[in-house]
Design a protein around this motif. Structure first.
Motif, PDB file in Angstrom:
ATOM      1  N   PRO A  98       0.774  -1.159  -0.254  1.00 53.35           N
ATOM      2  CA  PRO A  98       0.110  -0.011  -0.013  1.00 53.35           C
ATOM      3  C   PRO A  98       0.889   1.423   0.131  1.00 53.35           C
ATOM      4  CG  PRO A  98      -0.713  -1.480   1.718  1.00 53.35           C
ATOM      5  CD  PRO A  98       0.456  -2.106   1.178  1.00 53.35           C
ATOM      6  N   VAL A  99       0.375   2.183  -0.609  1.00 53.42           N
ATOM      7  CA  VAL A  99       1.088   3.672  -1.014  1.00 53.42           C
ATOM      8  C   VAL A  99       1.119   4.247   0.691  1.00 53.42           C
ATOM      9  CG1 VAL A  99       1.119   3.705  -3.151  1.00 53.42           C
ATOM     10  CG2 VAL A  99      -0.725   4.945  -1.609  1.00 53.42           C
ATOM     11  N   MET A 100       2.114   4.945   0.834  1.00 56.30           N
ATOM     12  CA  MET A 100       2.103   5.716   2.061  1.00 56.30           C
ATOM     13  C   MET A 100       2.314   7.238   1.918  1.00 56.30           C
ATOM     14  SD  MET A 100       3.818   3.195   5.083  1.00 56.30           S
ATOM     15  CE  MET A 100       5.270   2.797   4.129  1.00 56.30           C
ATOM     16  N   PRO A 101       1.739   8.135   2.670  1.00 56.29           N
ATOM     17  CA  PRO A 101       2.063   9.493   2.447  1.00 56.29           C
ATOM     18  C   PRO A 101       3.323   9.819   2.823  1.00 56.29           C
ATOM     19  CG  PRO A 101       0.639   9.425   4.102  1.00 56.29           C
ATOM     20  CD  PRO A 101       0.805   8.140   3.733  1.00 56.29           C
ATOM     21  N   VAL A 102       4.100  10.859   1.991  1.00 61.04           N
ATOM     22  CA  VAL A 102       5.169  11.607   2.166  1.00 61.04           C
ATOM     23  C   VAL A 102       4.761  13.008   2.687  1.00 61.04           C
ATOM     24  CG1 VAL A 102       7.530  12.435   1.639  1.00 61.04           C
ATOM     25  CG2 VAL A 102       6.681  10.295   0.610  1.00 61.04           C
ATOM     26  N   MET A 103       5.177  13.184   3.904  1.00 60.29           N
ATOM     27  CA  MET A 103       4.558  14.363   4.588  1.00 60.29           C
ATOM     28  C   MET A 103       5.636  15.545   5.219  1.00 60.29           C
ATOM     29  SD  MET A 103       1.544  12.932   7.094  1.00 60.29           S
ATOM     30  CE  MET A 103       0.631  14.220   7.086  1.00 60.29           C
ATOM     31  N   THR A 104       5.452  16.628   4.947  1.00 63.66           N
ATOM     32  CA  THR A 104       6.570  17.683   5.309  1.00 63.66           C
ATOM     33  C   THR A 104       5.875  18.576   6.421  1.00 63.66           C
ATOM     34  OG1 THR A 104       6.456  19.195   3.790  1.00 63.66           O
ATOM     35  CG2 THR A 104       8.091  17.205   3.429  1.00 63.66           C
ATOM     36  N   ARG A 105       6.759  19.414   7.127  1.00 63.48           N
ATOM     37  CA  ARG A 105       6.317  20.291   8.048  1.00 63.48           C
ATOM     38  C   ARG A 105       7.244  21.550   7.842  1.00 63.48           C
ATOM     39  NH1 ARG A 105       6.915  22.732  12.903  1.00 63.48           N
ATOM     40  NH2 ARG A 105       4.960  22.933  13.998  1.00 63.48           N
ATOM     41  N   GLU A 106       6.455  22.838   7.728  1.00 61.70           N
ATOM     42  CA  GLU A 106       7.258  24.022   7.662  1.00 61.70           C
ATOM     43  C   GLU A 106       8.206  24.267   8.828  1.00 61.70           C
ATOM     44  OE1 GLU A 106       7.839  25.570   4.519  1.00 61.70           O
ATOM     45  OE2 GLU A 106       6.633  23.808   3.949  1.00 61.70           O
ATOM     46  N   ASP A 230      14.136  25.141  12.898  1.00 64.29           N
ATOM     47  CA  ASP A 230      14.356  26.263  11.877  1.00 64.29           C
ATOM     48  C   ASP A 230      14.436  25.681  10.592  1.00 64.29           C
ATOM     49  OD1 ASP A 230      16.763  25.020  13.014  1.00 64.29           O
ATOM     50  OD2 ASP A 230      17.951  26.449  11.736  1.00 64.29           O
ATOM     51  N   ARG A 231      14.444  24.253  10.461  1.00 66.61           N
ATOM     52  CA  ARG A 231      14.438  23.626   9.127  1.00 66.61           C
ATOM     53  C   ARG A 231      13.078  22.820   8.837  1.00 66.61           C
ATOM     54  NH1 ARG A 231      19.802  23.832   8.491  1.00 66.61           N
ATOM     55  NH2 ARG A 231      21.363  22.801   9.850  1.00 66.61           N
ATOM     56  N   PRO A 232      12.667  22.499   8.011  1.00 68.77           N
ATOM     57  CA  PRO A 232      11.462  21.932   7.570  1.00 68.77           C
ATOM     58  C   PRO A 232      11.594  20.352   8.048  1.00 68.77           C
ATOM     59  CG  PRO A 232      12.599  22.063   5.544  1.00 68.77           C
ATOM     60  CD  PRO A 232      13.079  22.986   6.593  1.00 68.77           C
ATOM     61  N   ALA A 233      10.577  19.707   8.318  1.00 68.60           N
ATOM     62  CA  ALA A 233      10.582  18.430   8.857  1.00 68.60           C
ATOM     63  C   ALA A 233       9.902  17.494   7.956  1.00 68.60           C
ATOM     64  CB  ALA A 233       9.898  18.206  10.146  1.00 68.60           C
ATOM     65  N   THR A 234      10.517  16.266   7.769  1.00 67.44           N
ATOM     66  CA  THR A 234       9.845  15.245   6.833  1.00 67.44           C
ATOM     67  C   THR A 234       9.603  13.864   7.537  1.00 67.44           C
ATOM     68  OG1 THR A 234      12.039  14.244   5.983  1.00 67.44           O
ATOM     69  CG2 THR A 234      11.325  16.581   5.036  1.00 67.44           C
ATOM     70  N   GLU A 242      -1.000   8.930  10.333  1.00 69.72           N
ATOM     71  CA  GLU A 242      -1.165  10.315   9.499  1.00 69.72           C
ATOM     72  C   GLU A 242      -2.101  11.212  10.204  1.00 69.72           C
ATOM     73  OE1 GLU A 242      -3.055  11.552   5.237  1.00 69.72           O
ATOM     74  OE2 GLU A 242      -2.709   9.360   5.472  1.00 69.72           O
ATOM     75  N   PRO A 243      -3.124  10.996  10.757  1.00 73.70           N
ATOM     76  CA  PRO A 243      -4.045  11.894  11.573  1.00 73.70           C
ATOM     77  C   PRO A 243      -3.009  12.616  12.838  1.00 73.70           C
ATOM     78  CG  PRO A 243      -4.947   9.600  11.341  1.00 73.70           C
ATOM     79  CD  PRO A 243      -3.645   9.381  11.052  1.00 73.70           C
ATOM     80  N   LYS A 247      -2.115  16.627  12.686  1.00 72.64           N
ATOM     81  CA  LYS A 247      -2.408  17.620  13.809  1.00 72.64           C
ATOM     82  C   LYS A 247      -1.048  18.403  14.327  1.00 72.64           C
ATOM     83  CE  LYS A 247      -5.888  14.801  15.823  1.00 72.64           C
ATOM     84  NZ  LYS A 247      -6.420  13.824  17.121  1.00 72.64           N
ATOM     85  N   LEU A 248       0.085  17.751  13.994  1.00 74.59           N
ATOM     86  CA  LEU A 248       1.282  18.491  14.049  1.00 74.59           C
ATOM     87  C   LEU A 248       1.660  19.414  13.299  1.00 74.59           C
ATOM     88  CD1 LEU A 248       3.452  15.611  16.082  1.00 74.59           C
ATOM     89  CD2 LEU A 248       2.154  17.606  17.202  1.00 74.59           C
ATOM     90  N   GLY A 249       0.899  19.586  12.053  1.00 69.54           N
ATOM     91  CA  GLY A 249       1.279  20.507  11.205  1.00 69.54           C
ATOM     92  C   GLY A 249       1.822  19.895   9.946  1.00 69.54           C
ATOM     93  N   PHE A 250       1.932  18.557   9.891  1.00 73.36           N
ATOM     94  CA  PHE A 250       2.568  18.081   8.583  1.00 73.36           C
ATOM     95  C   PHE A 250       1.515  17.988   7.512  1.00 73.36           C
ATOM     96  CE2 PHE A 250       5.547  16.399  11.785  1.00 73.36           C
ATOM     97  CZ  PHE A 250       6.679  16.326  10.921  1.00 73.36           C
ATOM     98  N   THR A 251       1.924  18.157   6.460  1.00 72.07           N
ATOM     99  CA  THR A 251       0.816  18.135   4.902  1.00 72.07           C
ATOM    100  C   THR A 251       1.571  16.957   4.310  1.00 72.07           C
ATOM    101  OG1 THR A 251       2.092  19.970   3.931  1.00 72.07           O
ATOM    102  CG2 THR A 251       0.023  20.290   5.435  1.00 72.07           C
ATOM    103  N   VAL A 252       0.692  16.275   3.330  1.00 69.77           N
ATOM    104  CA  VAL A 252       1.113  15.172   2.218  1.00 69.77           C
ATOM    105  C   VAL A 252       1.713  16.221   1.307  1.00 69.77           C
ATOM    106  CG1 VAL A 252       0.233  13.571   0.806  1.00 69.77           C
ATOM    107  CG2 VAL A 252      -0.486  13.714   3.157  1.00 69.77           C
ATOM    108  N   GLN A 253       3.077  15.713   0.692  1.00 68.95           N
ATOM    109  CA  GLN A 253       3.530  16.320  -0.279  1.00 68.95           C
ATOM    110  C   GLN A 253       3.645  15.244  -1.496  1.00 68.95           C
ATOM    111  OE1 GLN A 253       4.165  19.297  -0.415  1.00 68.95           O
ATOM    112  NE2 GLN A 253       4.351  19.585   1.779  1.00 68.95           N
TER     113      GLN A 253
END
Length: 266
Positions: A98-106, A230-234, A242-243, A247-253
């Motif tokens: 199954p595919v999984m989301p790659v997420m990043t946070r500013e 000070d860096r983006p998180a991945t 994922e949920p 909540k911690l501010g990550f979004t799917v890229q």
């Protein structure tokens, strides 16, 4: 920064994280434009790790490059991450997972997250929850144990010290480990890896007796606040995780396709 660039940052961080493990273990590795391979070798049949890091115009060309690596390393088992979803590895005897989301946070602090470190707080059920950075071998062994049993890593069970994550990883620039304890008992852990561009979050784990008590959230919040805010998180999220990460501010890229082969015959 657009989603395409953030996805590439996540890909590059994952590749750098696996290359750090290759250095710590003394494993072979190959890096090509858009592709990284690590010959994991804890045991003779340890799955090799392959990561696609850039888009490819011709899947067949990349598949042939993969075939060359598998042949050169006499690969039996492997896991490959393809964030672009264009490969078909069935001819290698691999199964698509199954595919999984790659997420990043500013960059920036986690809203409502810890402002001090080491972090100490009351757990939702009244226990005392602490998060510390593992700076010595014994604490790092606790982190390893939590990941092996809590993530989990079935191939490394029963846990033996250094069998999954050698203490030498603490000497790898950018690699840090975080340990959560409830009332003094190991409850969860994660690793982070800073490659100078982004901070990747890996192997977020909570031990079964402590699930549902907010351990993973606080461990990740603390790691984000104490590592490089000070860096983006991945990260790559599971469906269950994922949920929390949203909540911690990550979004799917993007969504990465995993291929796995468990034996020479598929």
């Amino acid at each position: 920064m657009n989603a395409h660039c953030r996805l590439e940052q996540a890909n590059d961080n994952a590749a750098a994280f696996w290359l750090s493990q290759a250095r710590a273990h003394g494993w072979q590795s190959r890096t090509r434009p858009g592709f990284t391979a690590v010959r994991c070798a804890r045991t003779p049949d340890d799955p090799h790790r392959l990561l696609v890091t850039r888009p490819y115009a011709e899947p067949a060309v990349l598949e042939q490059e993969l075939a060359d690596v598998l042949a050169a390393w006499s690969t039996v088992r492997f896991t490959l991450e393809d964030p672009y979803g264009g490969l078909d590895l069935t001819r290698f005897g691999a199964t698509r997972m199954p595919v999984m989301p790659v997420m990043t946070r500013e960059p920036g602090p986690v809203e409502g997250g810890p402002r001090t470190f080491p972090f100490v707080s009351g757990a939702p059920d009244g226990g005392l929850l602490t998060v510390d950075e593992a700076r010595d071998g014994d604490t790092f062994a606790e982190v390893e144990h939590a990941i092996v049993d809590g993530f989990p890593l079935p191939a490394r069970q029963p846990w033996t010290r250094g069998g999954a994550l050698p203490e030498w990883l603490l000497g790898e620039p950018g690699c840090r480990a975080w340990l959560g304890r409830l009332d003094g008992t190991t409850a969860g852990a994660c690793l982070t890896y800073d490659d100078g561009e982004a901070t990747g979050v890996y192997w977020v784990a909570t031990l079964p007796p402590h699930r549902g008590r907010g351990v993973a959230r606080v461990v990740v919040e603390t790691a984000l606040a104490a590592a490089h805010p000070d860096r983006p998180a991945t990260l790559v999220a599971t469906a269950l995780g994922e949920p929390l990460y949203r909540k911690l501010g990550f979004t799917v890229q993007g969504r990465t396709c995993w291929w796995t082969r468990t034996s020479a015959g598929g």
